[in-house]
Design a protein around this motif. Sequence first.
Motif, mmCIF file in Angstrom:
data_model
loop_
_atom_site.group_PDB
_atom_site.id
_atom_site.type_symbol
_atom_site.label_atom_id
_atom_site.label_comp_id
_atom_site.label_asym_id
_atom_site.label_seq_id
_atom_site.Cartn_x
_atom_site.Cartn_y
_atom_site.Cartn_z
ATOM 1 N N LEU A 189 -47.633 -25.117 112.492
ATOM 2 C CA LEU A 189 -46.274 -25.232 113.042
ATOM 3 C C LEU A 189 -45.837 -26.700 113.138
ATOM 4 C CD1 LEU A 189 -43.722 -23.984 114.391
ATOM 5 C CD2 LEU A 189 -44.906 -24.285 116.578
ATOM 6 N N HIS A 191 -46.667 -29.169 111.373
ATOM 7 C CA HIS A 191 -46.361 -29.635 110.016
ATOM 8 C C HIS A 191 -44.983 -29.153 109.572
ATOM 9 C CE1 HIS A 191 -47.422 -31.131 106.010
ATOM 10 N NE2 HIS A 191 -46.528 -30.235 105.657
ATOM 11 N N ALA A 192 -44.733 -27.869 109.752
ATOM 12 C CA ALA A 192 -43.451 -27.295 109.336
ATOM 13 C C ALA A 192 -42.295 -27.931 110.097
ATOM 14 C CB ALA A 192 -43.470 -25.782 109.561
ATOM 15 N N GLY A 225 -47.248 -28.328 97.741
ATOM 16 C CA GLY A 225 -47.958 -27.173 97.179
ATOM 17 C C GLY A 225 -49.126 -26.755 98.051
ATOM 18 N N TRP A 227 -49.492 -27.406 101.269
ATOM 19 C CA TRP A 227 -49.042 -26.869 102.547
ATOM 20 C C TRP A 227 -48.345 -25.535 102.377
ATOM 21 C CZ3 TRP A 227 -50.263 -27.635 107.420
ATOM 22 C CH2 TRP A 227 -51.069 -28.739 107.691
ATOM 23 N N ARG A 228 -47.707 -25.340 101.244
ATOM 24 C CA ARG A 228 -47.122 -24.026 100.941
ATOM 25 C C ARG A 228 -48.224 -22.967 100.999
ATOM 26 N NH1 ARG A 228 -46.024 -22.604 95.576
ATOM 27 N NH2 ARG A 228 -48.048 -23.565 95.191
ATOM 28 N N ASP A 229 -49.349 -23.275 100.352
ATOM 29 C CA ASP A 229 -50.481 -22.337 100.350
ATOM 30 C C ASP A 229 -50.928 -22.010 101.777
ATOM 31 O OD1 ASP A 229 -50.429 -22.441 97.621
ATOM 32 O OD2 ASP A 229 -52.492 -23.175 97.369
ATOM 33 N N LEU A 231 -49.278 -22.383 104.720
ATOM 34 C CA LEU A 231 -48.276 -21.662 105.513
ATOM 35 C C LEU A 231 -48.140 -20.216 105.050
ATOM 36 C CD1 LEU A 231 -45.459 -24.402 105.804
ATOM 37 C CD2 LEU A 231 -47.258 -23.871 107.457
ATOM 38 N N MET A 232 -48.162 -20.011 103.726
ATOM 39 C CA MET A 232 -48.036 -18.653 103.188
ATOM 40 C C MET A 232 -49.245 -17.801 103.575
ATOM 41 S SD MET A 232 -45.518 -17.440 101.316
ATOM 42 C CE MET A 232 -44.051 -17.900 100.401
ATOM 43 N N LYS A 235 -49.003 -16.749 107.215
ATOM 44 C CA LYS A 235 -47.582 -16.569 107.527
ATOM 45 C C LYS A 235 -47.321 -15.762 108.791
ATOM 46 C CE LYS A 235 -46.212 -14.453 103.678
ATOM 47 N NZ LYS A 235 -45.401 -13.707 102.673
ATOM 48 N N LEU A 239 -45.144 -17.562 111.583
ATOM 49 C CA LEU A 239 -43.875 -16.967 112.010
ATOM 50 C C LEU A 239 -43.865 -16.716 113.518
ATOM 51 C CD1 LEU A 239 -43.216 -14.497 109.037
ATOM 52 C CD2 LEU A 239 -41.754 -16.430 109.707
#
Lengths: 289, 289
Positions: A189, A191-192, A225, A227-229, A231-232, A235, A239
């Motif tokens: 969180l 990071h986002a 890329g 961090w995408r991994d 967070l996904m 998820k 969320l």
Amino acid sequence: MVIRQISILGVGLLGGSIGLAAKSALSDVEIVGYGHRKSTLERGIEVGAIDRAVMGVTEAVEGADLVILCTPVGIFERLIGEMRGGLKAGAVVSDVGSTKRSVVKVAEERLAAGVHFVGSHPMAGSEKRGVEFARADLFAGATCILTPTGRTDAGAIGAVEGFWKSLGMRCTRLSPEEHDRLLAEVSHLPHAVAAALVSLQSEGALSLAGKGFLDATRIAGGDGGLWRDILMDNKDNVLASIGVLKERLGELEKLLKGTEREELAKWLDGAAARRAKLVELKLREINPD
Amino acid sequence: MVIRQISILGVGLLGGSIGLAAKSALSDVEIVGYGHRKSTLERGIEVGAIDRAVMGVTEAVEGADLVILCTPVGIFERLIGEMRGGLKAGAVVSDVGSTKRSVVKVAEERLAAGVHFVGSHPMAGSEKRGVEFARADLFAGATCILTPTGRTDAGAIGAVEGFWKSLGMRCTRLSPEEHDRLLAEVSHLPHAVAAALVSLQSEGALSLAGKGFLDATRIAGGDGGLWRDILMDNKDNVLASIGVLKERLGELEKLLKGTEREELAKWLDGAAARRAKLVELKLREINPD
């Protein structure tokens, strides 16, 4: 377990630092590096992070006592699938991923009997990328979370824990579920949110940024890329954490719109006190006396 | 304007640092300190931040060429009201507040003709409080925003700008409205968010906090009363910024729930690239060649 060969899959900042640290901490160990870019592996050899470069996963894990997954977490599933044929009986596999439920699940489902997986999350790193930033002391004094399950081999847990400790880490254990829930709060969180704070700035505001803003958003400098991994992969927890943050922002909006000035000061002082307690805790970790 | 006497109202980290810096940069200047706690003023004299301590506002500003408001912004209105009787003709008044519309408005309404107010926001500081942390070099290399209006005396603007420059600051000008709007984005919102991030952590998560979390929340360590004043005083802009943040968090939620993995990486990379540009800008400010 005596470690004679460590195979590092993914020779970036973390993988390279493991290589350097292991070579400095252990004697008679060979570090094998796997990666999909030849130039990266060549640089890994140049800086002394790996002894031998291999471009195939199966070949890279052959003969390894310890295999460590050091790529972005989105690639773990493929690597685990591909390494099956190469692992020797008794080999121990671990990883450095920032999420743990998915890798533990895939490893437990897909690795052969007689091969042991122990999930690890060494909490060290940097927003920098690449083996050229690798450092033998990256892990010294930092915490490593191990995430064994009821199915994890006790000897393998001890071996992996011993390995991280030899690199200077403090080890702690959590279930993969607990790990992912807590890390969403304290790492994913933030990071986002740092990324959101940077991206919402108007140009005029950004040019006024001071040290406070730079520090608050440093973590947003990480690779998208990677961090995408993370967070996904986490998820549901991320969320849920975004939901909690929105509740806190709602509290703040209410306090700002209201007239209870002391309540707002209390809300802010509560956070400051909590952070002061945290800083004290961290100082005690560094200097226990 | 030759500055022979500077009266500092509020001798904390900022006020004390102004005293130390002015005494090191200017010759033949007397620093008068006002505060409501005698012990603070005594410490101010001990550390050399002020030459003389005065416990009344009117008396403190008597004879001053330059008066600087250095208390929390919530007290500015009272101080401006109380100083009216003490200021000599031609005196210049400024401040160090993190919000500018309210102080400029009150000063323009209430100070006598022949006394000049120029709003300042020296963007230097620390989450530390108190004159014992005052440093002569606190302002060196940092930016000071001046917020003159159509009613501000040109000579007074030059005098205040010259003063901050003599302390090593870069000066820039914005309208009070523009200042408050931009600072809400780049400073007040990040502060509020850092506080929210700290306060939403469960105990287990907090004990796993790493350097990233500590940096991201450092600004939340500031004093609650002081930040309450800032957020309350700029509440319209802060509320608008919270709204924009919630929109960004909504974008992120949508990306996480969707399947466009590349879009999420792009969203994160966009923030990282923006921050990298900012770091470059800041490095150029420090080292222009």
